[in-house]
Write a protein that holds these residues in place. Structure first.
Motif, PDB file in Angstrom:
ATOM      1  N   ILE A 259      -4.445   5.914   3.780  1.00  0.00           N
ATOM      2  CA  ILE A 259      -5.017   4.753   4.447  1.00  0.00           C
ATOM      3  C   ILE A 259      -3.964   4.025   5.270  1.00  0.00           C
ATOM      4  O   ILE A 259      -2.949   3.585   4.740  1.00  0.00           O
ATOM      5  CB  ILE A 259      -5.615   3.785   3.405  1.00  0.00           C
ATOM      6  CG1 ILE A 259      -6.577   4.548   2.484  1.00  0.00           C
ATOM      7  CG2 ILE A 259      -6.324   2.637   4.097  1.00  0.00           C
ATOM      8  CD1 ILE A 259      -7.094   3.740   1.327  1.00  0.00           C
ATOM      9  N   PRO A 260      -4.171   3.881   6.568  1.00  0.00           N
ATOM     10  CA  PRO A 260      -3.220   3.124   7.385  1.00  0.00           C
ATOM     11  C   PRO A 260      -3.275   1.658   6.976  1.00  0.00           C
ATOM     12  O   PRO A 260      -4.365   1.102   6.853  1.00  0.00           O
ATOM     13  CB  PRO A 260      -3.738   3.299   8.818  1.00  0.00           C
ATOM     14  CG  PRO A 260      -4.827   4.316   8.752  1.00  0.00           C
ATOM     15  CD  PRO A 260      -5.311   4.373   7.344  1.00  0.00           C
TER      16      PRO A 260
ATOM     17  N   SER B 216       0.154   2.865  -2.929  1.00  0.00           N
ATOM     18  CA  SER B 216       0.728   4.209  -3.044  1.00  0.00           C
ATOM     19  C   SER B 216      -0.213   5.268  -2.490  1.00  0.00           C
ATOM     20  O   SER B 216      -0.210   6.405  -2.912  1.00  0.00           O
ATOM     21  CB  SER B 216       1.097   4.503  -4.497  1.00  0.00           C
ATOM     22  OG  SER B 216       0.007   4.204  -5.328  1.00  0.00           O
ATOM     23  N   ASN B 217      -1.039   4.854  -1.547  1.00  0.00           N
ATOM     24  CA  ASN B 217      -2.023   5.771  -0.971  1.00  0.00           C
ATOM     25  C   ASN B 217      -1.707   6.034   0.496  1.00  0.00           C
ATOM     26  O   ASN B 217      -1.925   5.181   1.357  1.00  0.00           O
ATOM     27  CB  ASN B 217      -3.415   5.152  -1.117  1.00  0.00           C
ATOM     28  CG  ASN B 217      -4.513   6.139  -0.793  1.00  0.00           C
ATOM     29  OD1 ASN B 217      -4.313   7.050  -0.006  1.00  0.00           O
ATOM     30  ND2 ASN B 217      -5.669   5.938  -1.386  1.00  0.00           N
ATOM     31  N   PHE B 218      -1.230   7.225   0.774  1.00  0.00           N
ATOM     32  CA  PHE B 218      -0.816   7.548   2.143  1.00  0.00           C
ATOM     33  C   PHE B 218      -2.001   7.924   3.030  1.00  0.00           C
ATOM     34  O   PHE B 218      -1.822   8.231   4.199  1.00  0.00           O
ATOM     35  CB  PHE B 218       0.198   8.688   2.122  1.00  0.00           C
ATOM     36  CG  PHE B 218      -0.337   9.941   1.499  1.00  0.00           C
ATOM     37  CD1 PHE B 218      -0.267  10.128   0.132  1.00  0.00           C
ATOM     38  CD2 PHE B 218      -0.947  10.909   2.271  1.00  0.00           C
ATOM     39  CE1 PHE B 218      -0.788  11.262  -0.457  1.00  0.00           C
ATOM     40  CE2 PHE B 218      -1.462  12.059   1.692  1.00  0.00           C
ATOM     41  CZ  PHE B 218      -1.382  12.229   0.323  1.00  0.00           C
TER      42      PHE B 218
ATOM     43  N   LEU C 180      -3.707  -0.014  -1.347  1.00  0.00           N
ATOM     44  CA  LEU C 180      -3.062   0.911  -0.410  1.00  0.00           C
ATOM     45  C   LEU C 180      -1.637   1.241  -0.818  1.00  0.00           C
ATOM     46  O   LEU C 180      -0.998   2.090  -0.211  1.00  0.00           O
ATOM     47  CB  LEU C 180      -3.010   0.284   0.991  1.00  0.00           C
ATOM     48  CG  LEU C 180      -4.304  -0.363   1.494  1.00  0.00           C
ATOM     49  CD1 LEU C 180      -4.097  -0.853   2.908  1.00  0.00           C
ATOM     50  CD2 LEU C 180      -5.435   0.640   1.457  1.00  0.00           C
TER      51      LEU C 180
END
Lengths: 330, 639
Positions: free
Chosen positions: A88-89, A84-86, A82
């Protein structure tokens, strides 16, 4: 069927943009025109491997208004995935037990209700040629060199033209590979319209171009990425599964490759390799840059507007250059 | 490079200010949050609109009408819940955002859409000594620059493109391009019919023969009590598209070397079916919501990309006018053109097209006319994402004080030397910049004729970009804006109406004025030179300011891009759409200066010579060009 005819076919039914589409896409229709917008809305895009860069890319083309986006990534979400992945909360009760593709799908659906976003399960290497025929664009990331080559070859076996892209970001560097096969398009230069014909090599063929035949100022990142890729393949690692502990083995591999390819080792700086193995996680600003460039390229290929890049793009935040390199057999 | 240049230690203590939560802002806030920035303040006065949703990905349909800054904060907290984001739904020019406010930040990041706000932020950053990372995009083009006081040029060291202006007579009498017709329809006709009646308006200044007195003409636009609306509409139509053109034609001198326009009367284009049509219209018009009232809808026309026939344009014109007077009567007298007001866009499109038909200019679709009238700048998500990534990279370098690696980066549509992203070393401060170097300016002005008010409006506000100015002559205060004691207000008001030479402390040739903006903490001195006469066409302000970086007009720019290597404006990447809607091209002319590594710039120069003329990419969203322009032409009179 040529790419051009394919596009004409897509235009053939002459559907007009709805008022809703015109209002939503107003600013971008002013950039690429209503025709391009119509083509976008009929294009089907597959992405494999949901890292930060791919999340950026997905956001960009969902906003642009492609017809559909299919996500494949069966990995279960972990905190690391997660980073650097916006999409996924970072709340375990939300992401726990779900796959990356499912989580990203849920977020992306919200971005543009006019785009169908869905999930497929499976391993890239196991998808048959038929599977790829459902798409106009295939983007792969976070998988082995052989899986990329295989997917690229399957796309090339189809009578229909499927644009293929491979993308990777490591540390503050990123690379995009583009294969549009035989790509014909027209562009306006001064007052006249000229036809262009670009012939792209496959991923396999591009990587087989002997290093010594490449021009002297070839991006160092090209060689460095190949060294890491080879290392991962030889060690049976999955993409990005390297650490500083691997540095000496990586440097040795670099030396061997340079000797085999008759390339001076100075073209593959140790410091660069050190960066790439030390920090395999993505650097968010580079994800934004690479995801943006990739999005732009896919939009160009679908819409037939603008010069597509051939056939590699490199960005290193260290020097800030975003460079296009053409790596194909002479 | 030995140490990791993008280590997170510099980021985790940083406090940053973002100005703008629009196209670049949404991308920037996301990338900052992902990169670990823990404390982000964000100012944006705008609310969300539907046309934002294609790229401002933090916003949804359900957010339309809400504050951009606040919605953006909430959206980012969903994927980064543990950082601090402080939103301000406010104008960055508000007094609360003073130098002390700016001083609390390590770096300021701009994602703005207009020159005015950019200049304001530049001054506050200079005064607070806080580095500024500035950015802009249009279509596939973008740029990021770093401004650090004393180290690199400030935002105002380089000339900025002047808003495109048109001579009044081109608009009122001799249009030759569609844009002239749009300006006429929007700024003259629309303003005349629906705007403030007390505003000066050049609509009826058509020719110098004085064939009719303006008193007579005034009556035409006044709707008589109980005058049938359809009749009134046709009267306006016949007056502006028929009678006015006939009158202009009577001035033979004008048409010697020009295509003669053709008067258009409603009866010619619409015959007598009009009455019938309107009977049906009422039924279709079921929606009373003000902004959804639409002439296209009531006429059953759907596609904004269609180019209407002259007959369709005429029907839209009359229907739009009727709808304004029947459905939106209360607003008449206070309306200003708004690109998001469907009915206003329909009216302006049809009026511009009918005028274009008169003058033999090709007609355009509503979609195109809206773009021209609203100064809509092309925008796509991908460029904004790339630019936001580059801003964060520069911001991190600034936090690390890594001065030698600061770059100004251009995002290009067509590669230059194989580069789509081209970094260039930043320029040094311009030693004669009136903003960052305190160099005095000089002003030629007729001190016996020009009022203090003219000086405040045309120079202090329009040229120097001051918000709350204070004007001093030696130690005497002549004027101060903003919070002023009651007894002074009357004095200042009186001073504004006086000519310079008759002020309590007379301003004549040789006087030095000090102009200061307390909020911007920006002072500059102006040496006054008296001059009798000014050329009305070339010097419409009746005063000439020198010593500051004059905006470059498109024509001057062209000369510079071909070969004037000495100009400081050479490093501007400039972009403009060409007339025929073909692709945007980029010129990047680089001064002969050291570039990163041993890159050869001669090919870029050569390339530049082949390419089309461009303007600086400046604004991300809605460029205020014609609006800025309007002032100058409202206040002018034709001879």
């Amino acid at each position: 069927m040529s790419w051009n005819r394919l596009r004409l076919g897509m235009d053939g039914d002459g559907e007009e943009l709805t008022a809703q589409e015109t209002a939503l896409y107003d600013r971008q229709i002013r950039v690429w025109g209503a025709d391009a917008q119509r083509r976008l809305s009929k294009a089907h895009v597959l992405v494999y491997g949901m890292k930060g860069t791919v999340a950026e890319f997905c956001k960009n083309i969902v906003l642009a208004g492609v017809g559909s986006l299919t996500l494949v990534d069966d990995r279960v979400a972990t905190e690391e995935a997660l980073s650097s992945n916006f999409l996924i909360p970072p709340v375990e009760s939300v992401y726990g037990g779900k796959t990356l593709a499912e989580l990203c799908c849920n977020s992306l659906k919200d971005f543009n209700p006019m785009v169908r976003v869905s999930v497929e399960k499976g391993d890239l290497s196991n998808f048959g040629v038929e599977f790829f025929s459902k798409f106009d664009v295939v983007v792969v990331s976070c998988c082995s060199l052989s899986a990329k080559k295989l997917a690229n070859d399957k796309c090339r076996k189809l009578s229909k033209r499927v644009a293929f892209y491979a993308v990777e970001c490591r540390d503050s560097c990123g690379e995009v590979f583009v294969d549009l096969q035989d790509y014909k398009y027209s562009k306006k230069k001064q007052e006249e319209t000229i036809g262009c014909d670009l012939k792209y090599p496959s991923f396999e063929d591009a990587l087989s171009v002997p290093w010594r035949t490449l021009h002297k100022r070839m991006s160092k990142l090209y060689f460095a990425m190949r060294v890491i890729e080879k290392f991962e393949e030889a060690e049976g690692r999955s993409a990005g599964e390297v650490s500083i502990a691997d540095l000496s083995a990586v440097l040795k591999l670099k030396k061997d490759l340079c000797i085999a390819q008759s390339l001076s080792e100075s073209h593959v700086p140790d410091a660069l390799l050190e960066r790439l193995v030390t920090n395999a996680t993505e650097f968010p600003p580079v994800c934004a840059v690479i995801g943006g460039i990739l999005g732009q390229e896919v939009i160009k290929a679908i819409s037939g507007k603008g010069d597509p890049l051939k056939n590699f793009f490199f960005f290193d935040a260290f020097d800030g250059k975003g460079i296009i390199e053409d790596i194909s057999a002479k | 490079m030995a140490s990791p240049p993008f280590s997170s230690c510099s980021v985790k203590d940083a406090k940053v200010l973002m100005v703008g939560a629009g196209g670049i802002g949404c991308e920037l806030l996301k990338t900052l949050a992902l990169s670990g920035f823990p404390d982000i303040h964000i100012i944006d006065m705008d609310t969300i609109e539907v046309s934002n949703l294609n790229r401002q990905f933090l916003f949804r349909q359900s957010h339309v009408g809400q504050s951009k800054a606040k919605v953006a904060r909430d959206a980012v907290l969903k994927f980064r819940p543990h950082i601090n984001i402080t939103p301000y739904h406010a104008n960055v020019k508000d007094p609360e955002f003073n130098v002390d406010f700016f001083k609390q930040f390590n770096v300021v990041l701009n994602g703005l859409d207009n020159l005015d706000a950019r200049r304001h932020v530049n001054r506050l950053c200079l005064a607070a000594n806080v580095p500024l990372v500035e950015s802009g995009t249009t279509g596939f083009l973008g740029q990021v620059t770093v401004h650090v006081k004393g180290r690199t040029e400030c935002y105002e060291c380089q000339p900025k493109p002047a808003p495109k202006t048109y001579p009044v007579c081109t608009i009122t009498s001799t249009p030759s391009k569609f844009v002239h017709c749009v300006v006429w329809a929007k700024d003259l006709l629309f303003a005349k019919l629906f705007g403030d009646k007390n505003q000066e308006n050049d609509l009826n200044v058509r020719s110098s023969d004085g064939a009719s007195s303006s008193e007579n003409v005034e009556d035409v636009f006044e709707r008589r009590k109980d005058e049938d609306i359809d009749q009134y509409g046709r009267k306006i139509f016949d007056h502006v598209f028929g009678y006015n053109i006939e009158l202009a034609l009577s001035n033979e001198e004008t048409w010697k070397n020009r295509h003669r326009p053709k008067p258009i009367y409603s009866k010619d284009v619409l015959s007598d079916e009009l009455a019938q049509q309107n009977g049906n219209l009422e039924k279709n018009n079921v929606c009373d919501d003000e902004l959804s009232v639409s002439a296209m809808a009531s006429l059953g026309m759907k596609n904004p990309q269609d180019i209407w026939s002259i007959r369709e344009n005429s029907r839209i014109f009359l229907e739009a006018l009727r709808l304004f007077f029947t459905k939106r009567e209360k607003e008449i007298g206070n309306l200003g053109f708004d690109k998001d007001d469907q009915l206003a866009v329909e009216f302006v499109t049809s009026a511009a097209n009918i005028r274009a038909a008169s003058f033999g200019i090709p007609l355009h679709s509503l979609f195109e006319a809206k773009g021209i009238a609203g100064n809509i700048v092309h925008a796509v998500a991908t460029t904004n994402a790339v630019i936001a990534g580059l801003i964060v990279i520069e911001a991190i370098k600034v936090l690390q004080n890594d001065i030698k690696n600061y770059r100004m980066t251009y995002c290009l549509e067509h590669p230059s030397r194989n580069m789509l992203l081209m970094p260039v070393e930043p320029f040094e401060p311009n030693k004669s910049c009136y903003v960052c170097s305190e160099t005095p300016l000089s002003l030629e002005i007729n001190t016996n004729r020009s009022k203090l008010k003219d000086f405040v409006e045309k120079i202090v506000k329009a040229k120097l970009g001051m918000n709350l100015p204070l004007i001093m002559c030696a130690s005497n205060l002549l004027y101060e804006a903003g919070d002023v004691e009651d007894d002074m207000i009357a004095i200042y008001e009186a001073n504004l109406e006086k000519v310079l030479a008759e002020l309590p402390s007379p301003v004549t040739g040789g006087t030095m004025l000090t102009v200061e903006d307390m909020q911007q903490e920006f002072v500059c001195n102006i040496n006054i030179k008296h001059r009798e006469e000014f050329d009305e066409e070339k010097e419409p302000d009746g005063m000439v300011l020198s010593g500051w970086t004059q905006p470059v007009s498109a024509a001057e720019n062209k000369d510079k891009s071909v070969g004037n290597g000495a100009s400081p404006s050479d490093a501007l990447v400039t972009a403009v759409e060409s007339e025929k809607n073909d692709e945007i091209t980029v010129v990047s002319t680089l001064k002969k200066r050291k570039l990163p590594e041993e890159t050869d710039i001669s090919c870029a120069d050569a390339e530049a010579k082949h390419q089309k003329q461009l303007e600086v990419i400046d604004d991300e969203d809605d460029l205020v060009m014609l609006d800025g322009d309007l002032d100058s032409f409202k206040k002018r009179k034709l001879s």
